[in-house]
Design a protein around this motif. Structure first.
Motif, PDB file in Angstrom:
ATOM      1  N   LEU A  48      -5.788 -10.209   1.381  1.00  0.00           N
ATOM      2  CA  LEU A  48      -5.511  -8.793   1.597  1.00  0.00           C
ATOM      3  C   LEU A  48      -6.691  -8.201   2.357  1.00  0.00           C
ATOM      4  CD1 LEU A  48      -4.029  -6.059   1.088  1.00  0.00           C
ATOM      5  CD2 LEU A  48      -5.268  -5.947  -1.104  1.00  0.00           C
ATOM      6  N   THR A  69       1.020   0.096  -1.977  1.00  0.00           N
ATOM      7  CA  THR A  69       1.636  -0.911  -1.126  1.00  0.00           C
ATOM      8  C   THR A  69       2.224  -1.997  -2.022  1.00  0.00           C
ATOM      9  OG1 THR A  69       1.317  -2.294   0.825  1.00  0.00           O
ATOM     10  CG2 THR A  69      -0.469  -2.287  -0.793  1.00  0.00           C
ATOM     11  N   SER A 103      -3.254  -5.187   5.486  1.00  0.00           N
ATOM     12  CA  SER A 103      -2.439  -6.302   5.983  1.00  0.00           C
ATOM     13  C   SER A 103      -2.681  -7.505   5.079  1.00  0.00           C
ATOM     14  CB  SER A 103      -2.800  -6.626   7.431  1.00  0.00           C
ATOM     15  OG  SER A 103      -4.153  -7.025   7.524  1.00  0.00           O
ATOM     16  N   THR A 104      -1.725  -8.422   5.092  1.00  0.00           N
ATOM     17  CA  THR A 104      -1.853  -9.626   4.267  1.00  0.00           C
ATOM     18  C   THR A 104      -1.615 -10.866   5.125  1.00  0.00           C
ATOM     19  OG1 THR A 104       0.475  -9.541   3.645  1.00  0.00           O
ATOM     20  CG2 THR A 104      -1.095  -8.469   2.148  1.00  0.00           C
ATOM     21  N   THR A 128      -3.131 -15.214  -1.171  1.00  0.00           N
ATOM     22  CA  THR A 128      -2.859 -14.233  -0.117  1.00  0.00           C
ATOM     23  C   THR A 128      -4.107 -13.412   0.140  1.00  0.00           C
ATOM     24  OG1 THR A 128      -0.518 -14.130  -0.634  1.00  0.00           O
ATOM     25  CG2 THR A 128      -1.434 -12.247   0.532  1.00  0.00           C
ATOM     26  N   LEU A 166       2.900  -6.395  -1.924  1.00  0.00           N
ATOM     27  CA  LEU A 166       2.589  -7.604  -1.174  1.00  0.00           C
ATOM     28  C   LEU A 166       3.176  -8.812  -1.868  1.00  0.00           C
ATOM     29  CD1 LEU A 166      -0.138  -9.133  -2.633  1.00  0.00           C
ATOM     30  CD2 LEU A 166      -1.130  -7.049  -1.763  1.00  0.00           C
TER      31      LEU A 166
END
Length: 186
Positions: free
Chosen positions: A83, A178, A73-74, A81, A180
């Motif tokens: 992580l 992923t 999740s971020t 950001t 982001l």
């Protein structure tokens, strides 16, 4: 006539003996193919037994996605950001601290990981004395930023990690892909 018969018998015998090496080569090739296919089938059956989901036959080891659930999740912050990578570890398994890696494009940077739990040191048969996480849940956190200080969208990130079962199986290194968004530093 007897001379011709001898000659024809001799010719037939030579033709037959010339065919024997070919027959031998074909037979040997067929035998080797059969043995190699049997070996592959046996290996596949062996791996199938390790990770079988068949309820009639209990598997000794869990599939990697059952032994470890990994999510990320971020969160945008003033520093970039954040992580977070969460590992839900099934009892009897562990994750190597030093095998947790991130891969991302040039122009992006990541701070060293911080962890929600402290690792324990084990004497691993493959890697020697190493720090691992055996707890039920461990969260690894890092701060991601761009080197130019600007925001970046859909940045591809590959999370690398590796875990083992204490019963004697080390899973191959895993990769989770992923994307982001990296927030602007304020």
């Amino acid at each position: 006539m007897s001379i011709e018969t001898s000659k024809s018998k001799s010719i037939i015998m030579n033709e037959q003996s010339n065919k024997k090496p070919y027959l031998l080569a074909i037979t040997a090739t067929a035998l080797m193919t059969t043995l190699s296919m049997t070996s592959v089938a046996t290996q596949a059956a062996g791996l199938g037994e390790l990770f079988s989901n068949n309820s009639a036959q209990q598997s000794k080891f869990l599939p990697v996605d059952k032994a470890f659930q990994v999510t990320s999740s971020t969160k945008a912050t003033a520093k970039g950001t954040q992580l977070s990578i969460a590992f839900d570890i099934t009892p009897g398994h562990y994750v190597y601290k030093d095998k947790l890696t991130l891969s991302f494009p040039k122009g992006i940077s990541a701070a060293p990981f911080t962890f929600s739990q402290s690792p324990v040191s084990i004497d691993d048969p493959t890697f020697g004395k190493v720090p691992v996480f055996t707890q039920k849940t461990v969260i690894a956190t890092t701060m991601m930023t761009t080197k130019n200080g600007k925001a970046a969208k859909n940045v591809p990130v590959i999370i690398g990690w590796q875990g083992c079962a204490q019963a004697g199986l080390c899973y191959p290194p895993e990769k989770v892909k992923t994307t982001l968004n990296i927030a602007v530093k304020r």
